[in-house]
Design a protein around this motif. Structure first.
Motif, PDB file in Angstrom:
ATOM      1  N   GLY A  38      -0.557   2.437 -24.577  1.00 13.69           N
ATOM      2  CA  GLY A  38       0.354   3.489 -25.004  1.00 13.69           C
ATOM      3  C   GLY A  38       0.162   4.831 -24.336  1.00 13.69           C
ATOM      4  N   THR A  39      -0.792   4.917 -23.399  1.00 15.90           N
ATOM      5  CA  THR A  39      -1.040   6.188 -22.716  1.00 15.90           C
ATOM      6  C   THR A  39      -0.644   6.105 -21.252  1.00 15.90           C
ATOM      7  N   GLU A  40      -0.364   7.275 -20.660  1.00 13.87           N
ATOM      8  CA  GLU A  40      -0.048   7.291 -19.237  1.00 13.87           C
ATOM      9  C   GLU A  40      -1.246   6.851 -18.408  1.00 13.87           C
ATOM     10  N   ALA A  41      -2.442   7.228 -18.819  1.00  7.19           N
ATOM     11  CA  ALA A  41      -3.645   6.829 -18.089  1.00  7.19           C
ATOM     12  C   ALA A  41      -3.811   5.308 -18.091  1.00  7.19           C
ATOM     13  N   GLY A  42      -3.511   4.697 -19.220  1.00  7.32           N
ATOM     14  CA  GLY A  42      -3.583   3.241 -19.295  1.00  7.32           C
ATOM     15  C   GLY A  42      -2.571   2.576 -18.389  1.00  7.32           C
ATOM     16  N   PHE A  43      -1.388   3.166 -18.309  1.00 18.49           N
ATOM     17  CA  PHE A  43      -0.357   2.656 -17.412  1.00 18.49           C
ATOM     18  C   PHE A  43      -0.798   2.802 -15.954  1.00 18.49           C
ATOM     19  N   ALA A  44      -1.451   3.910 -15.625  1.00 15.59           N
ATOM     20  CA  ALA A  44      -1.939   4.128 -14.262  1.00 15.59           C
ATOM     21  C   ALA A  44      -2.960   3.061 -13.872  1.00 15.59           C
ATOM     22  N   ARG A  45      -3.823   2.687 -14.802  1.00 16.56           N
ATOM     23  CA  ARG A  45      -4.794   1.623 -14.520  1.00 16.56           C
ATOM     24  C   ARG A  45      -4.071   0.296 -14.281  1.00 16.56           C
ATOM     25  N   TYR A  46      -3.041   0.042 -15.072  1.00 15.75           N
ATOM     26  CA  TYR A  46      -2.244  -1.174 -14.864  1.00 15.75           C
ATOM     27  C   TYR A  46      -1.559  -1.143 -13.503  1.00 15.75           C
ATOM     28  N   MET A  47      -0.994   0.008 -13.130  1.00 18.01           N
ATOM     29  CA  MET A  47      -0.358   0.164 -11.819  1.00 18.01           C
ATOM     30  C   MET A  47      -1.332  -0.176 -10.697  1.00 18.01           C
ATOM     31  N   THR A  48      -2.560   0.287 -10.819  1.00 19.68           N
ATOM     32  CA  THR A  48      -3.569   0.037  -9.783  1.00 19.68           C
ATOM     33  C   THR A  48      -3.835  -1.451  -9.640  1.00 19.68           C
ATOM     34  N   ARG A  49      -3.993  -2.150 -10.757  1.00 21.22           N
ATOM     35  CA  ARG A  49      -4.246  -3.600 -10.703  1.00 21.22           C
ATOM     36  C   ARG A  49      -3.037  -4.333 -10.123  1.00 21.22           C
ATOM     37  N   ARG A  50      -1.850  -3.935 -10.541  1.00 23.85           N
ATOM     38  CA  ARG A  50      -0.645  -4.611 -10.050  1.00 23.85           C
ATOM     39  C   ARG A  50      -0.463  -4.365  -8.556  1.00 23.85           C
ATOM     40  N   ALA A  51      -0.767  -3.162  -8.112  1.00 23.54           N
ATOM     41  CA  ALA A  51      -0.660  -2.845  -6.684  1.00 23.54           C
ATOM     42  C   ALA A  51      -1.583  -3.731  -5.858  1.00 23.54           C
ATOM     43  N   GLN A  52      -2.790  -3.944  -6.333  1.00 27.47           N
ATOM     44  CA  GLN A  52      -3.728  -4.804  -5.616  1.00 27.47           C
ATOM     45  C   GLN A  52      -3.196  -6.228  -5.515  1.00 27.47           C
ATOM     46  N   GLN A  53      -2.544  -6.697  -6.574  1.00 26.90           N
ATOM     47  CA  GLN A  53      -1.965  -8.037  -6.552  1.00 26.90           C
ATOM     48  C   GLN A  53      -0.840  -8.155  -5.534  1.00 26.90           C
ATOM     49  N   LEU A  54      -0.180  -7.051  -5.247  1.00 27.61           N
ATOM     50  CA  LEU A  54       0.905  -7.031  -4.266  1.00 27.61           C
ATOM     51  C   LEU A  54       0.409  -6.827  -2.842  1.00 27.61           C
ATOM     52  N   GLY A  55      -0.915  -6.720  -2.672  1.00 25.66           N
ATOM     53  CA  GLY A  55      -1.487  -6.542  -1.343  1.00 25.66           C
ATOM     54  C   GLY A  55      -1.687  -5.104  -0.935  1.00 25.66           C
ATOM     55  N   MET A  56      -1.576  -4.189  -1.889  1.00 28.28           N
ATOM     56  CA  MET A  56      -1.758  -2.767  -1.605  1.00 28.28           C
ATOM     57  C   MET A  56      -3.236  -2.422  -1.859  1.00 28.28           C
ATOM     58  N   GLU A  57      -4.025  -2.481  -0.802  1.00 30.86           N
ATOM     59  CA  GLU A  57      -5.477  -2.405  -0.929  1.00 30.86           C
ATOM     60  C   GLU A  57      -6.018  -0.984  -0.931  1.00 30.86           C
ATOM     61  N   HIS A  58      -5.179  -0.016  -0.644  1.00 32.65           N
ATOM     62  CA  HIS A  58      -5.661   1.363  -0.513  1.00 32.65           C
ATOM     63  C   HIS A  58      -4.933   2.298  -1.471  1.00 32.65           C
ATOM     64  N   SER A  59      -4.652   1.803  -2.676  1.00 31.65           N
ATOM     65  CA  SER A  59      -3.929   2.586  -3.671  1.00 31.65           C
ATOM     66  C   SER A  59      -4.693   2.630  -4.983  1.00 31.65           C
ATOM     67  N   THR A  60      -4.839   3.845  -5.512  1.00 30.79           N
ATOM     68  CA  THR A  60      -5.444   4.060  -6.827  1.00 30.79           C
ATOM     69  C   THR A  60      -4.602   5.097  -7.552  1.00 30.79           C
ATOM     70  N   PHE A  61      -4.142   4.748  -8.741  1.00 28.19           N
ATOM     71  CA  PHE A  61      -3.252   5.628  -9.491  1.00 28.19           C
ATOM     72  C   PHE A  61      -3.992   6.261 -10.670  1.00 28.19           C
ATOM     73  N   MET A  62      -3.762   7.544 -10.856  1.00 24.80           N
ATOM     74  CA  MET A  62      -4.326   8.268 -11.992  1.00 24.80           C
ATOM     75  C   MET A  62      -3.236   8.704 -12.962  1.00 24.80           C
ATOM     76  N   ASN A  63      -2.003   8.694 -12.516  1.00 21.37           N
ATOM     77  CA  ASN A  63      -0.859   9.023 -13.371  1.00 21.37           C
ATOM     78  C   ASN A  63       0.364   8.280 -12.857  1.00 21.37           C
ATOM     79  N   SER A  64       1.508   8.495 -13.490  1.00 24.99           N
ATOM     80  CA  SER A  64       2.701   7.711 -13.170  1.00 24.99           C
ATOM     81  C   SER A  64       3.627   8.370 -12.160  1.00 24.99           C
TER      82      SER A  64
END
Length: 367
Positions: free
Chosen positions: A110-136
């Motif tokens: 329910g938080t933006e920070a939690g969503f950012a962590r999810y974005m980071t994991r999903r990006a890695q699954q898509l082959g985006m190896e150099h991305s880390t998200f802290m916000n949306s």
């Protein structure tokens, strides 16, 4: 031949052939500013496709989402906003607040920070190896980073995976509720230039400089490009337009081999035939510099001899094409026809050939 870009980092991909036309500091994690909103959009598109979100659904605006400055839709906590309006607000208006509303709705906690962590994991699954998200939304924050190569991968996924949503990126203006007359125009300068541009997203912060994830289509070709770290809106506009022009005018598609036409032969072991033709399963169309000569360097690579039986269409080799000033291109070659295993006579002949080779070459060194 290479484009001399003024951007700190740049990446240009010919989508049709998968050819990388330009790569400069492409894997360096950099602050992406609003270009990182593309990841929020991708996750939102997935949620709509999966039925976890609908376009007509209305989402509440938290005080956290309302607190964002910069480019916004001027949302407040009294609003309940349709998802479709939020998507347009992100794409056209670059709304930081709209991103946070989507993020909190889809976040695992329910938080933006939690969503950012999810974005980071999903990006890695898509082959985006150099991305880390802290916000949306790309608001300046330590550790929030993307490479230009990752942004190109993401743009390619959006275009390919969600053709039903991609036309939104070509909208030049969007008025939401009449409350923000100063923020109704898409900041992408290429959309009105008549060069085939139809997306995707600009970005700017003091730390990141001016950047753009763009795509343009001319004829059957589509180019995706990313520039980052430019000094002004004007430089971003001029550099992006120049890249589009260079990409389409300095390269052309050429057929280097035709389907089911042998380009080489592979030696066969213990088969009814001693060799088999190596053919591409489909026409091999590659992107080459327009000024390159027709004699492109290429080689066939395979581990042989290939043991029978061999099936027609079986993958046996790679054709490695080496165009001037571009990365090498690898394409699979398959067996032109089936080669059954040989009978007793073949075995006798093969054994005799091996004995003859040993006689000619001499005994191998004893260990």
């Amino acid at each position: 031949m290479a484009f001399d870009t003024q951007a700190r980092a740049a990446y240009v991909l010919d989508q049709s052939t998968g050819t990388v036309l330009l790569s400069k500091n492409a894997e360096e994690p950099l602050p992406p500013a609003s270009m990182s909103k593309l990841m929020t959009l991708y996750v939102a598109f997935e949620a709509i496709r999966d039925g976890r979100l609908t376009l007509d659904e209305r989402l509440p605006v938290s005080s956290h989402a309302m607190s964002y400055g910069g480019s916004t839709m001027f949302l407040d906590t009294q609003d309940k906003v349709r998802v479709e309006d939020l998507l347009r607000g992100i794409i056209v208006l670059s709304g930081n607040d709209a991103c946070a509303v989507i993020a909190e709705a889809l976040s695992p906690d329910g938080t933006e920070a939690g969503f950012a962590r999810y974005m980071t994991r999903r990006a890695q699954q898509l082959g985006m190896e150099h991305s880390t998200f802290m916000n949306s939304n790309g608001w300046p924050q330590a550790g929030h980073r993307m490479s230009v190569q990752d942004l190109a991968i993401l743009a390619n996924h959006i275009i390919t995976d969600f053709p039903e949503f991609y036309p939104l990126f070509a909208e030049t203006e969007y008025e939401f509720d009449g409350r923000a007359p100063s923020n109704v125009n898409n900041r992408n300068p290429l959309l009105t230039m008549g060069i085939g541009a139809d997306g995707l997203k600009t970005g700017h912060t003091q730390e990141a400089g001016y950047g753009l994830v763009g795509s343009a289509r001319q004829g059957d070709r589509r180019v995706i490009f990313v520039v980052s770290g430019l000094n002004s809106e004007r430089q971003r506009s001029e550099e992006s337009a120049a890249i589009v022009n260079w990409s389409f005018r300095q390269f052309a598609e050429k057929t280097v081999a035709h389907a089911n036409t042998p380009v080489a032969e592979a030696e066969v072991w213990m088969g009814r035939e001693q060799s088999v033709g190596l053919v591409p399963a489909e026409d091999l169309v590659v992107l080459l510099p327009v000024l390159s000569d027709d004699n492109v360097e290429a080689e066939v690579v395979y581990r042989g001899p290939v043991e029978a039986p061999i099936q027609q269409g079986q993958e046996l080799a790679e054709l490695v094409i080496k165009p001037q000033d571009l990365p090498e291109i690898r394409r699979t070659l398959v067996a032109e026809h089936a080669v059954p295993k040989g009978g007793f006579g073949i075995k006798v002949r093969t054994a005799a050939e091996q004995l003859f080779k040993r006689f000619i070459n001499g005994p191998s060194d004893a260990s």
